[in-house]
Structures are given as structure tokens and as C-alpha cells.
Scaffold this motif. Structure first.
Motif, mmCIF file in Angstrom:
data_model
loop_
_atom_site.group_PDB
_atom_site.id
_atom_site.type_symbol
_atom_site.label_atom_id
_atom_site.label_comp_id
_atom_site.label_asym_id
_atom_site.label_seq_id
_atom_site.Cartn_x
_atom_site.Cartn_y
_atom_site.Cartn_z
ATOM 1 N N GLU A 153 1.000 -1.307 -0.098
ATOM 2 C CA GLU A 153 -0.018 -0.015 0.054
ATOM 3 C C GLU A 153 0.932 1.341 0.102
ATOM 4 O O GLU A 153 0.472 2.293 -0.722
ATOM 5 C CB GLU A 153 -0.984 -0.034 1.263
ATOM 6 C CG GLU A 153 -2.038 -1.088 1.081
ATOM 7 C CD GLU A 153 -2.785 -1.078 2.391
ATOM 8 O OE1 GLU A 153 -4.107 -1.923 2.028
ATOM 9 O OE2 GLU A 153 -2.458 -0.641 3.329
ATOM 10 N N ASP A 154 2.090 1.205 0.755
ATOM 11 C CA ASP A 154 2.809 2.522 0.836
ATOM 12 C C ASP A 154 3.618 2.497 -0.637
ATOM 13 O O ASP A 154 3.807 3.959 -0.724
ATOM 14 C CB ASP A 154 3.967 2.265 1.647
ATOM 15 C CG ASP A 154 4.863 3.419 2.058
ATOM 16 O OD1 ASP A 154 4.055 4.481 2.312
ATOM 17 O OD2 ASP A 154 5.803 3.281 2.080
ATOM 18 N N LEU A 155 3.635 1.467 -1.365
ATOM 19 C CA LEU A 155 3.953 1.546 -2.857
ATOM 20 C C LEU A 155 3.117 2.266 -3.559
ATOM 21 O O LEU A 155 3.132 2.341 -5.068
ATOM 22 C CB LEU A 155 4.596 0.420 -3.273
ATOM 23 C CG LEU A 155 5.851 -0.105 -2.657
ATOM 24 C CD1 LEU A 155 6.134 -1.420 -3.204
ATOM 25 C CD2 LEU A 155 7.055 0.697 -2.812
ATOM 26 N N GLY A 156 1.611 2.284 -3.167
ATOM 27 C CA GLY A 156 0.697 2.938 -3.884
ATOM 28 C C GLY A 156 -0.483 2.047 -4.833
ATOM 29 O O GLY A 156 -1.263 2.365 -5.547
ATOM 30 N N HIS A 157 -0.337 0.569 -4.154
ATOM 31 C CA HIS A 157 -1.246 -0.215 -4.862
ATOM 32 C C HIS A 157 -2.385 -0.668 -3.811
ATOM 33 O O HIS A 157 -2.277 -0.531 -2.564
ATOM 34 C CB HIS A 157 -0.343 -1.166 -5.296
ATOM 35 C CG HIS A 157 0.814 -0.942 -6.208
ATOM 36 N ND1 HIS A 157 0.529 -0.648 -7.242
ATOM 37 C CD2 HIS A 157 2.138 -1.003 -5.959
ATOM 38 C CE1 HIS A 157 1.744 -0.364 -7.869
ATOM 39 N NE2 HIS A 157 2.684 -0.649 -7.098
ATOM 40 N N HIS A 158 -3.481 -1.374 -4.470
ATOM 41 C CA HIS A 158 -4.308 -1.928 -3.449
ATOM 42 C C HIS A 158 -4.098 -3.262 -3.073
ATOM 43 O O HIS A 158 -3.763 -4.147 -3.849
ATOM 44 C CB HIS A 158 -5.827 -1.822 -4.450
ATOM 45 C CG HIS A 158 -6.040 -0.490 -4.624
ATOM 46 N ND1 HIS A 158 -7.391 -0.120 -5.003
ATOM 47 C CD2 HIS A 158 -5.378 0.428 -5.271
ATOM 48 C CE1 HIS A 158 -7.277 1.282 -5.505
ATOM 49 N NE2 HIS A 158 -6.246 1.610 -5.741
#
Length: 195
Positions: A39-44
Motif C-alpha cells: 500500500e505504501d508503494l501505492g497499490h491496492h
């Protein structure tokens, strides 16, 4: 839905990732760490949790059609469950091209066993295997895992740009050179061990 339709469906924006433990592994902290990292990498992330039966993992992948399956285990007995799981996933036509990785502690013996597990799990159908390697260190493992995700995200393309998608699914592999990425890394990459 045909195999080619699943593979070539429009994909844009963040990756949709299913994170799961294996049936024999009751650990949760590794799954929470992986979820937060992704999530920190921007994914769901859809986190199925620990002790998930194989059939439930396969059905969840069919239902959610994620861009990536991440399996994490720390109990040292993950190899047997993982081998059966990836074979079940690859036997489903709609999941044949699903990128899938596993990491953590897959066995209870040393380096020789790690190499054998890596090879056998890749042969069974995993795209990458991230294992405990005391010589590599925690940061190298996290870096390799993050690089895998970044590369997978970069490899995705809208259906109009992805002509060989049906071949990708038939082969059960991810396009490009994801398979060339050296994923052998520390267990911290998929366990979140800080020390």
C-alpha cells in the motif's frame, strides 16, 4: 470469458494485489507488513489472512482477478503447501497468467534446501521466490521485492498496446524479463523482520 479476454482486459492505475498466508501458517504480522509495504508503494491490497485453505485462495484469485498474488509464510513448512497451491492456480485457465510470488521461511534446513525450494517452486509456477538468506541482509530482500512490484507495474499495458497477451496467459508467465529478475532475497522481504 475467454483466456485472452482475461489477459488483455484494461489495466491501469495501481496494481490489485492479493496477499495470503498458507493453510499451515497462523502468522499474521508478516501479512500485515506486506500489506502496508505494498500500500505504501501505492497499490491496492486484499489481505486474505493466515491459515487460508488452498481452495479459498484459488477462488479468491478467480473472484478478484488481481494483478499479483503474494504468498508469505514464516513457519518453516511453507514449501509443501506452496507447491500444491501454485499447481492449483496454474491449473485454472483464468489464472494461468497470474503473476505469483512467495517469500519467507519455506523450510527448516540451510542454504542447500533454500536453493532446491527456489528451483522447485519456480518450476511449479511461481514467478519469484524470496527466501531467507543471511548473507544478503534485510535491505537487499526488500529492494528485490519492491523492484519486482515496480517492474510488474511498468510491464502492464492497456489491451490495445498488448498484442501478445494471449500467449502470455498460455505460457503462464509474465511478459518481459520479470523471470530474469534475481528474486532470491532475505526472508525480511516478505516477513518484515526488523532485526
Amino acid at each position: 470469458m475467454q483466456t485472452a479476454e482475461w489477459a488483455s482486459r484494461e489495466r491501469s492505475g495501481p496494481l490489485d494485489v492479493v496477499v495470503t498466508g498458507l493453510p499451515s501458517d497462523a502468522h499474521t504480522w508478516n501479512l500485515v507488513f506486506i500489506q502496508l509495504l505494498i500500500e505504501d508503494l501505492g497499490h491496492h491490497v486484499i489481505n486474505l489472512g493466515p491459515c487460508v485453505p488452498q481452495d479459498e485462495i484459488v477462488e479468491s484469485c478467480g473472484k478478484y482477478q488481481p494483478d499479483l498474488l503474494v504468498v508469505s509464510t514464516v513457519n518453516g513448512h511453507g514449501f509443501q503447501d506452496a507447491d500444491q497451491l501454485i499447481r492449483a492456480i496454474r491449473s485454472r485457465w483464468e489464472l494461468a497468467g497470474l503473476p505469483a510470488v512467495i517469500g519467507g521461511k519455506l523450510g527448516v534446513l540451510g542454504a542447500e534446501q533454500r536453493a532446491g525450494h527456489d528451483r522447485r517452486l519456480r518450476e511449479a509456477g511461481f514467478d519469484a521466490v524470496f527466501q531467507d538468506d543471511p548473507e544478503e541482509g534485510q535491505d537487499a530482500g526488500l529492494g528485490a521485492f519492491e523492484a519486482f512490484i515496480a517492474r510488474l507495474d511498468a510491464e502492464r499495458a492497456p489491451a490495445a498496446e498488448c498484442a501478445p497477451a494471449a500467449g502470455r496467459v498460455a505460457a503462464g508467465r509474465v511478459p518481459g524479463d520479470l523471470a530474469d529478475l534475481d528474486p532470491v532475497a532475505s526472508a525480511a522481504s516478505l516477513e518484515g523482520v526488523a532485526g
